[in-house]
Design a protein around this motif. Structure first.
Motif, PDB file in Angstrom:
ATOM      1  N   ASN A 100      32.268  30.075  38.319  1.00  0.00           N
ATOM      2  CA  ASN A 100      32.856  31.121  37.479  1.00  0.00           C
ATOM      3  C   ASN A 100      33.387  30.534  36.185  1.00  0.00           C
ATOM      4  O   ASN A 100      33.197  31.094  35.109  1.00  0.00           O
TER       5      ASN A 100
ATOM      6  N   LEU B 119      43.709  30.679  41.195  1.00  0.00           N
ATOM      7  CA  LEU B 119      43.710  31.897  42.012  1.00  0.00           C
ATOM      8  C   LEU B 119      43.104  33.046  41.231  1.00  0.00           C
ATOM      9  O   LEU B 119      42.286  33.805  41.731  1.00  0.00           O
ATOM     10  N   LEU B 120      43.512  33.152  39.970  1.00  0.00           N
ATOM     11  CA  LEU B 120      43.042  34.272  39.167  1.00  0.00           C
ATOM     12  C   LEU B 120      41.552  34.152  38.897  1.00  0.00           C
ATOM     13  O   LEU B 120      40.815  35.125  38.968  1.00  0.00           O
TER      14      LEU B 120
ATOM     15  N   SER C  64      39.608  35.337  41.990  1.00  0.00           N
ATOM     16  CA  SER C  64      39.571  36.673  42.581  1.00  0.00           C
ATOM     17  C   SER C  64      39.683  37.837  41.598  1.00  0.00           C
ATOM     18  O   SER C  64      39.225  38.912  41.911  1.00  0.00           O
ATOM     19  N   VAL C  65      40.282  37.654  40.457  1.00  0.00           N
ATOM     20  CA  VAL C  65      40.351  38.786  39.541  1.00  0.00           C
ATOM     21  C   VAL C  65      39.145  38.769  38.634  1.00  0.00           C
ATOM     22  O   VAL C  65      38.861  37.782  37.997  1.00  0.00           O
ATOM     23  N   LYS C  66      38.437  39.864  38.607  1.00  0.00           N
ATOM     24  CA  LYS C  66      37.240  39.881  37.757  1.00  0.00           C
ATOM     25  C   LYS C  66      37.101  41.254  37.185  1.00  0.00           C
ATOM     26  O   LYS C  66      37.299  42.228  37.867  1.00  0.00           O
TER      27      LYS C  66
ATOM     28  N   ILE D  52      48.412  37.523  42.103  1.00  0.00           N
ATOM     29  CA  ILE D  52      47.194  38.156  41.611  1.00  0.00           C
ATOM     30  C   ILE D  52      47.462  39.559  41.093  1.00  0.00           C
ATOM     31  O   ILE D  52      46.986  39.952  40.026  1.00  0.00           O
TER      32      ILE D  52
ATOM     33  N   THR E  59      41.534  45.137  42.114  1.00  0.00           N
ATOM     34  CA  THR E  59      42.257  43.909  42.457  1.00  0.00           C
ATOM     35  C   THR E  59      42.953  44.042  43.799  1.00  0.00           C
ATOM     36  O   THR E  59      42.969  43.106  44.597  1.00  0.00           O
TER      37      THR E  59
ATOM     38  N   VAL F 294      40.524  43.356  46.408  1.00  0.00           N
ATOM     39  CA  VAL F 294      40.209  41.931  46.546  1.00  0.00           C
ATOM     40  C   VAL F 294      41.306  41.205  47.320  1.00  0.00           C
ATOM     41  O   VAL F 294      41.043  40.428  48.242  1.00  0.00           O
TER      42      VAL F 294
ATOM     43  N   GLU G 188      28.376  41.553  39.186  1.00  0.00           N
ATOM     44  CA  GLU G 188      29.018  40.774  38.141  1.00  0.00           C
ATOM     45  C   GLU G 188      28.000  39.977  37.340  1.00  0.00           C
ATOM     46  O   GLU G 188      28.050  39.916  36.128  1.00  0.00           O
TER      47      GLU G 188
ATOM     48  N   ARG H 240      26.477  40.195  33.136  1.00  0.00           N
ATOM     49  CA  ARG H 240      26.566  39.124  32.148  1.00  0.00           C
ATOM     50  C   ARG H 240      25.474  39.158  31.135  1.00  0.00           C
ATOM     51  O   ARG H 240      24.362  39.375  31.478  1.00  0.00           O
TER      52      ARG H 240
END
Lengths: 364, 380, 336
Positions: free
Chosen positions: B263, B374-375, B378-380, C219, C257, C260, C332, C336
């Motif tokens: 990523n 972490l971000l 998992s955050v996308k 998060i 989020t 997730v 995802e 791109r």
């Protein structure tokens, strides 16, 4: 000796989309060539194919008389300046410029000598120990150019190098690039831009692309004065050339076309008798139109529906009866004309353009 | 954001609630830490929260032995201090376990054979006798005292030397460091290939990595244990080796590592990589000289993850390194203690704190990178 | 000291060996297919070959390790679940028959389901609440840091910490466990918490919630900060109050989020093992699948077949999340 020659070059992506269709181009050593065109026309792809970053789907690319289709970028004798500068953020200016030479295992002294020479030339000497993030946009751009210079390439490739700079800096850097070219008359430069001003000011020859095709190749003035087709005519020049649909009434050395039921013009352009009564396009640049006092002096008349005062010039948007699009006229200075007034427009006959129903120019 | 525009009682409520939650979340660890530095006698009889304030305690000590007596006139006297230089205040005392609070400070207690005992509030005592004190042991003195908090590192000294925790500490390091570095190397190369190299099967591999991300590692244990036994037999080295556990941790950590790093690496500007290619760098050069330095934040965050995970792991260590003392890691040691010394809180708390101190240090010093990782993951 | 030195030597050798592979293999490739100072045709040919080989040099170790440690075991576990305790003799479905006939399995399955419902919900809920509130106060970062801290503590360390809190002293002795001390303070009867069937599960779950809330908070806090301020300002102008803004404007924007976070914690819960092992080892009705599997692997010399069957159940529970993840990753990549 660093000619670049493209023969029947094509680019087809795996999903069968053809982004470049049969490109043929001959670039002579020492030329400054600008690829220009609207976004998506394939100009950047073409440049990247020359650099070796994109594969060539068909056709051949020759640099210096050698087919280089399968040669990696580093061995083609080219250097590239990227839009985002692509400086290595973790290396100092010095290391950025020395990187390619170090990869090529050039001796330390030679590297030092060449980097310092290039830095001198671009006034970067005081910044050699800085990281890119400590530089201004213009300085970063110069480092990117310096990185290209130290490799002593046969061909320089520029991919929209000025588009990340603000307007004032852009003009200054443009002049620097022009100077750079002057100081290296033997190196070939290929420059991609979407900005026609850059193209007009820098190029020896402009290659105008659209939708994967070359529309016209020629010097800036050639493209301005003798556009090969409607697309070129509208792309070069600002505001764009007025294009009015018309019908050919009389052929010969002087061609008469009718713009509407009441209006007709005679242009000093030769047409064949076979063209009689065909649909065509009449073109005239806004800056070639001038307001005249009486209907007899002019060839177009209409109502002013909108006025834009730019200070050094005034743009008149004129609604001509019988014409769908408004005709734009560009007058220098300021005018005392009001909205809604009736105006008459005239031009010098040699400024007129005429295109056939396939939008191709009738060569004069 | 919203609250900044208005100052209401709500703001106070927010402060109070957060404070409450923070206390709730911190207290368990704080309790462990405070307990671990308490005197072990106190630890087992009173809650750790009492350790912070002065407490009234019933204590017993022995006076100096008879040989320290001096003759003063016709009496034999032993002098000393019950608190031994510590601070505190004595309220009552006695000389018999039946009546430990028989006398108030300052009183003179009459003992048998004309002997007397006097104790002052500061702990000074005087034993006096008309005859010579005999025997080798000192007189027992019971007293009730207000004792201020008393902290000691004795528990740590004890577990580090006697309970084999020092050895386990080294074992844990031996497992953790290579098990952190090897997956980073392996994953970084793979992530670069998956992000920037073109080859058939790339999309499939990426999907595979994402899929393996959630495979419970319990699935792997039985087949791997069988394989390890086979391989160990083949090389004649036994199935429980450090190399074995490094590779196991590498294998289990790889999906997350590749996913995180891919990523990040695929988000690096493509023009930089192309520029390096034009400059003549091979993929290996690009990886070494451009990608690795630029990916430092992602590498760091994964390193922290993997470090915490490996250091804190119990299951893999138990399966692939076994339970023998020589190879036992800290978590395994702690579990052994939990079983064998379950009631000895002074040992458990000190050991537990030793096992968590390194992760806590890593956590607080490198939190920034951990959060970033972490971000990215998992955050996308 | 000697131990330290040998440990250091092993470490350095392990790491260097790994680095040597990457250096060596790439060096070899460059030597076998040189692309410098050769005729153009040869360069082109060598380059093509090298470019075909190199991705696999980069990927090789990763693919091998993933295959050996994760992919192959999944397949083999499946196979073993049809074999007997030593893994030699085919026994058909009898392991499955045993599993679905065993009370212990239903107990661990029920407990696992409880864990799956309670822990992700509670951790996500607390995480969201704390994230929202800490974003509004000046010492929010310190608060977050402290709540995030249990993340660094091993499950087994956390178990000791909480065992201490749940500690029970019978009779009139002073309670040294915080929970019982509080109960006694309020005049209640002290309890041996972790032995109370059914409810003890929740006392174990609290430990994992305590650990995982920080993760959810970090998060979700980032997601909340990613919400464009304009949408909130617009809601304020539209007259929404704080709660309405939170539930109708903010939460819907971070649903993705939240999902997730939820699934990540769910996966973790399925693997939960250390806490149960350390706190109760499955006694007093607290067994969970992962611990049961571990039990069967080692109990009485181990029963690979039965252990594998339990592993398969865990795997089946994970599969929906796996598919969802892959779909998300694919979407995802296409974006791109």
């Amino acid at each position: 000796m660093a000619d670049v020659k493209l023969t029947h070059v094509k680019k087809i992506y795996s999903n069968k989309v053809e982004v470049l269709k049969d490109i043929n181009l001959d670039i002579k050593q020492g030329e400054f060539i600008v690829f220009v065109g609207p976004s998506g026309c394939g100009k950047s792809t073409l440049l990247r194919m020359i650099s070796g970053l994109e594969d060539i789907s068909a056709g051949t690319l020759e640099i210096d008389g050698q087919v280089v289709n399968d040669i990696p970028p580093a061995l083609r004798g080219i250097a590239m300046v990227f839009q985002s500068y692509a400086l290595y953020p973790h290396m100092t200016v010095y290391d950025n410029m020395a990187f390619s030479l170090q990869i090529a295992k050039v001796s330390k002294d030679d590297v030092d000598q060449q980097v310092r020479k290039a830095a001198e030339m671009l006034q970067l000497t005081p910044y050699l120990d800085r990281l890119p993030k400590a530089l201004s946009g213009g300085q970063r751009q110069r480092v990117a150019i310096g990185r290209a210079i130290v490799r002593r390439p046969k061909v320089f490739l520029f991919d929209e190098p000025l588009s990340n700079l603000d307007a004032a800096l852009r003009v200054a850097t443009r002049m620097e690039i022009a100077n750079l070219k002057e100081s290296m008359p033997d190196s070939t430069m290929i420059y991609v831009t979407h900005d026609q001003v850059e193209a007009m000011t820098l190029a020896d020859r402009i290659v105008l692309l659209s939708a994967g095709n070359i529309e016209q190749v020629g010097s800036p003035l050639e493209l301005y004065e003798h556009p090969a087709n409607v697309f070129v005519a509208k792309f070069i020049g600002s505001p764009a050339m007025n294009i009015l649909p018309c019908r050919i009434e009389k052929t010969g050395e002087q061609t008469e076309v009718s713009l509407s039921a009441k209006m007709s013009v005679t242009a000093p352009i030769t047409t064949q008798a076979s063209e009689q009564s065909k649909a065509a396009f009449f073109g005239i640049r806004p800056e070639d139109l001038s307001v005249v006092a009486s209907e007899e002096e002019g060839f177009l008349s209409g109502t002013v529906s909108f006025i834009e005062s730019l200070g050094e010039a005034t743009l008149l948007y004129v609604q001509v009866p019988g014409c769908e699009d408004m005709v734009i006229a560009k007058e220098s200075g300021t005018l005392s004309i009001q909205r809604g007034e009736q105006v008459h427009l005239s031009t010098a006959p040699e400024k007129m353009h005429l295109f056939d129903d396939n939008e191709l120019s009738y060569r004069r | 954001m919203v609250a900044s525009s208005k100052r209401t009682p709500l703001t106070f409520l927010v402060h109070a609630t957060v404070l409450f939650l923070v206390v709730l979340w911190t207290i368990p660890t704080a309790g462990l830490f405070i307990s671990s530095i308490r005197d072990k006698d106190q630890l087992s009889v009173s809650g750790w929260w009492t350790a912070l304030s002065t407490s009234e305690q019933r204590l017993v000590t022995r006076a100096y032995e008879p040989k320290s007596q001096v003759q003063q006139g016709d009496r034999f006297v032993i002098r000393g201090n019950l608190l031994e230089g510590g601070s505190g205040e004595i309220a009552r005392f006695g000389f018999s376990s039946l009546k430990p609070e028989a006398y108030a400070v300052g009183d003179v207690a009459e003992m048998k054979k004309g002997r007397t005992l006097q104790v002052n509030a500061n702990g000074d005592y005087v034993l006096s006798s008309p005859t010579e004190w005999k025997g080798s042991r000192g007189q027992r003195i019971f007293y009730t005292a207000e004792v201020p908090p008393r902290f000691t590192l004795d528990n740590y000294r004890e577990v580090l030397s006697a309970e084999g925790l020092g050895q386990s500490f080294i074992n844990s390091l031996t497992v953790t460091i290579p098990a952190t570095i090897i997956p980073i190397l392996v994953a970084a190369f793979a992530a670069y290939a998956l992000a920037w190299m073109r080859f058939p099967g790339r999309a499939l591999l990426i999907a595979g990595v994402v899929g393996l991300l959630v495979v419970p590692l319990q699935m792997s244990l039985i087949p791997l244990l069988k394989s390890y036994n086979l391989i160990g037999e083949f090389f004649g080295v036994g199935s429980k080796t450090y190399v074995g556990i490094w590779l196991a941790h590498t294998g289990f950590g790889l999906p997350l590592a590749i996913y995180l790093l891919r990523n990040y690496i695929s988000g690096l500007p493509g023009e930089i990589i192309e520029s390096a290619r034009v400059d003549g760098a091979s993929d290996f050069d690009i990886f070494r000289k451009i990608i690795l330095p630029l990916s430092f934040p992602a590498l760091a965050s994964f390193a922290i993850f993997q470090f915490l995970w490996v250091w804190n792991d119990l299951l893999i260590a138990m399966v692939f390194l076994g339970n023998n003392q020589e190879h036992l890691v800290l978590t395994g040691q702690l579990r052994e203690l939990l079983g064998s010394r379950g009631g000895n809180w002074e040992i458990l708390t000190a050991s537990a704190f030793i096992t968590i101190i390194i992760p806590l240090l890593v956590f607080f010093s490198l939190q920034r990178y951990l959060v970033r990782g972490l971000l990215a993951g998992s955050v996308k | 000291m000697a131990q330290l030195a040998s440990a250091l030597a092993i470490m350095i050798m392990g790491v260097l060996g790994c680095a040597a592979y990457f250096y060596g293999s790439n060096f070899l490739l460059d030597k076998l297919f040189p692309t410098k100072n050769r005729p153009y045709e040869q360069i082109a040919r060598n380059l093509r070959t090298a470019n075909m080989v190199r991705p696999w040099l980069f990927l090789g170790p990763a693919v091998l390790l993933l295959t050996f440690y994760l992919f192959y075991p999944v397949i083999d576990s499946f196979r073993l679940s049809f074999f007997d305790r030593t893994g030699d003799e085919f026994v058909g479905l009898s392991n499955y028959v045993w599993l679905f006939g065993s009370d212990e399995f239903f107990e661990s399955f029920r407990n696992n389901m409880l864990w799956l419902i309670v822990v992700p919900t509670a951790a996500t809920f607390f995480g969201l609440i704390i994230a929202t509130m800490t974003d509004r106060i000046w010492w929010g970062n310190i608060a977050k840091s402290l709540i995030f801290m249990p993340m660094a503590i091993s499950f087994i360390g956390a178990s000791v910490i909480w065992k201490f809190i749940y500690d029970f002293r019978s009779g009139g002795d002073a309670q040294i466990g915080l929970l019982n001390a509080i109960v006694v303070f309020f005049g209640g009867e002290p309890q041996n918490w972790i032995t109370i069937p059914f409810w003890n599960n929740f006392f174990l779950m609290i430990i994992l919630v305590w650990i995982q809330t920080g993760f959810a908070m970090v998060i979700l806090s980032a997601a909340l900060r990613g919400i464009p301020d304009e949408t909130i300002e617009a809601a304020v102008l539209d007259g929404a109050n704080g709660l309405q803004i939170f539930f109708k404007i903010m939460v819907p924007q971070i649903w993705g989020t939240i999902a997730v976070v939820w699934t990540t914690i769910t996966i973790l819960v399925l693997k939960v093992f250390d806490i149960v092992l350390a706190m109760t080892n499955g006694q007093w009705d607290t067994q969970v699948l992962a611990n049961q599997m571990f039990d069967w692997m080692f109990r009485g010399g181990g029963d690979f077949g039965r252990g594998a069957v339990v592993a398969i159940v865990i795997m089946v529970l994970v599969i929906p999340i796996m598919i969802w993840n892959i779909k998300r990753a694919n979407a995802e990549m296409e974006g791109r």
